[in-house]
Design a protein around this motif. Structure first.
Motif, PDB file in Angstrom:
ATOM      1  N   GLU A   1       0.796   6.487  -7.033  1.00  0.00           N
ATOM      2  CA  GLU A   1      -0.270   7.457  -7.260  1.00  0.00           C
ATOM      3  C   GLU A   1       0.258   8.883  -7.171  1.00  0.00           C
ATOM      4  N   ALA A   2       1.165   9.134  -6.232  1.00  0.00           N
ATOM      5  CA  ALA A   2       1.747  10.475  -6.085  1.00  0.00           C
ATOM      6  C   ALA A   2       2.599  10.845  -7.294  1.00  0.00           C
ATOM      7  N   ARG A   3       3.225   9.868  -7.910  1.00  0.00           N
ATOM      8  CA  ARG A   3       4.053  10.118  -9.099  1.00  0.00           C
ATOM      9  C   ARG A   3       3.219  10.214 -10.372  1.00  0.00           C
TER      10      ARG A   3
ATOM     11  N   THR B   1      -0.442   5.632 -13.984  1.00  0.00           N
ATOM     12  CA  THR B   1      -1.811   5.158 -14.175  1.00  0.00           C
ATOM     13  C   THR B   1      -1.893   3.636 -14.141  1.00  0.00           C
ATOM     14  N   ASN B   2      -0.774   2.963 -14.380  1.00  0.00           N
ATOM     15  CA  ASN B   2      -0.743   1.508 -14.365  1.00  0.00           C
ATOM     16  C   ASN B   2       0.179   1.071 -13.222  1.00  0.00           C
ATOM     17  N   SER B   3      -0.366   0.319 -12.275  1.00  0.00           N
ATOM     18  CA  SER B   3       0.390  -0.046 -11.085  1.00  0.00           C
ATOM     19  C   SER B   3       1.368  -1.181 -11.382  1.00  0.00           C
TER      20      SER B   3
ATOM     21  N   PHE C   1       0.820  -1.211   0.000  1.00  0.00           N
ATOM     22  CA  PHE C   1       0.000   0.000   0.000  1.00  0.00           C
ATOM     23  C   PHE C   1       0.854   1.261   0.000  1.00  0.00           C
ATOM     24  N   ALA C   2       2.035   1.232   0.601  1.00  0.00           N
ATOM     25  CA  ALA C   2       2.943   2.378   0.521  1.00  0.00           C
ATOM     26  C   ALA C   2       3.429   2.565  -0.915  1.00  0.00           C
ATOM     27  N   SER C   3       3.703   1.465  -1.594  1.00  0.00           N
ATOM     28  CA  SER C   3       4.132   1.555  -2.997  1.00  0.00           C
ATOM     29  C   SER C   3       3.011   2.062  -3.888  1.00  0.00           C
ATOM     30  N   LEU C   4       1.777   1.639  -3.599  1.00  0.00           N
ATOM     31  CA  LEU C   4       0.637   2.154  -4.373  1.00  0.00           C
ATOM     32  C   LEU C   4       0.476   3.658  -4.172  1.00  0.00           C
ATOM     33  N   ASP C   5       0.648   4.126  -2.922  1.00  0.00           N
ATOM     34  CA  ASP C   5       0.565   5.566  -2.665  1.00  0.00           C
ATOM     35  C   ASP C   5       1.679   6.315  -3.384  1.00  0.00           C
TER      36      ASP C   5
END
Length: 138
Positions: A34-36, A39-41, A27-31
């Motif tokens: 998203e901050a960067r 659009t594709n995780s 979840f930290a990596s997803l955040d």
């Protein structure tokens, strides 16, 4: 028997800790993504494909989802005893290799499952918790 229960409780504690660590990193990596503005995780794909590969590897090493140990008596009588003993030794060795994989498969699967739950029902859960907060006066 008490030693077995103690070992199982340590394994459960280890699994819970690993679930927390894997979920926190995920979840930290997803955040971060998203901050960067991604659009594709990438991290989601790494977790999903890695989980699939590890699960297939576990099934191959474990000889399916069987739990019981193979014995020489279970092998066809046409196979000579020496070859049957080598086969049983090889299968039991690969089963021992497969067991530690579950300490990675379970946390990664749990993390992906939690992400899917949050994706589909996250707004509903958040509004329910907000309603509970206002009901309790927080």
């Amino acid at each position: 028997m008490k030693d077995r229960a103690k070992i199982n409780s340590y394994k459960l504690i280890l699994l819970v800790i690993l679930c927390i660590v894997f979920a926190a990193v995920y979840f930290a990596s997803l955040d971060f993504e998203e901050a960067r503005g991604y659009t594709n995780s990438i991290i989601m794909q790494i977790y999903a494909y890695g989980d699939a590969v590890l699960l297939v590897l576990f099934v191959i090493l474990n000889g399916g989802f069987s739990k019981g140990a193979l014995t020489v008596d279970m092998i066809d009588k046409s196979v000579d005893k020496e070859k049957a003993e080598k086969t049983v030794a090889l299968i039991s060795h690969t089963k021992k290799l497969a067991k530690p994989l579950m300490f990675v498969i379970i946390p990664v699967t749990f993390t992906l499952f939690a992400d899917v739950i949050l994706l589909f029902w996250g707004d509903m859960i958040k509004s329910a918790l907000d309603g509970l907060k206002s009901l309790l006066g927080f």
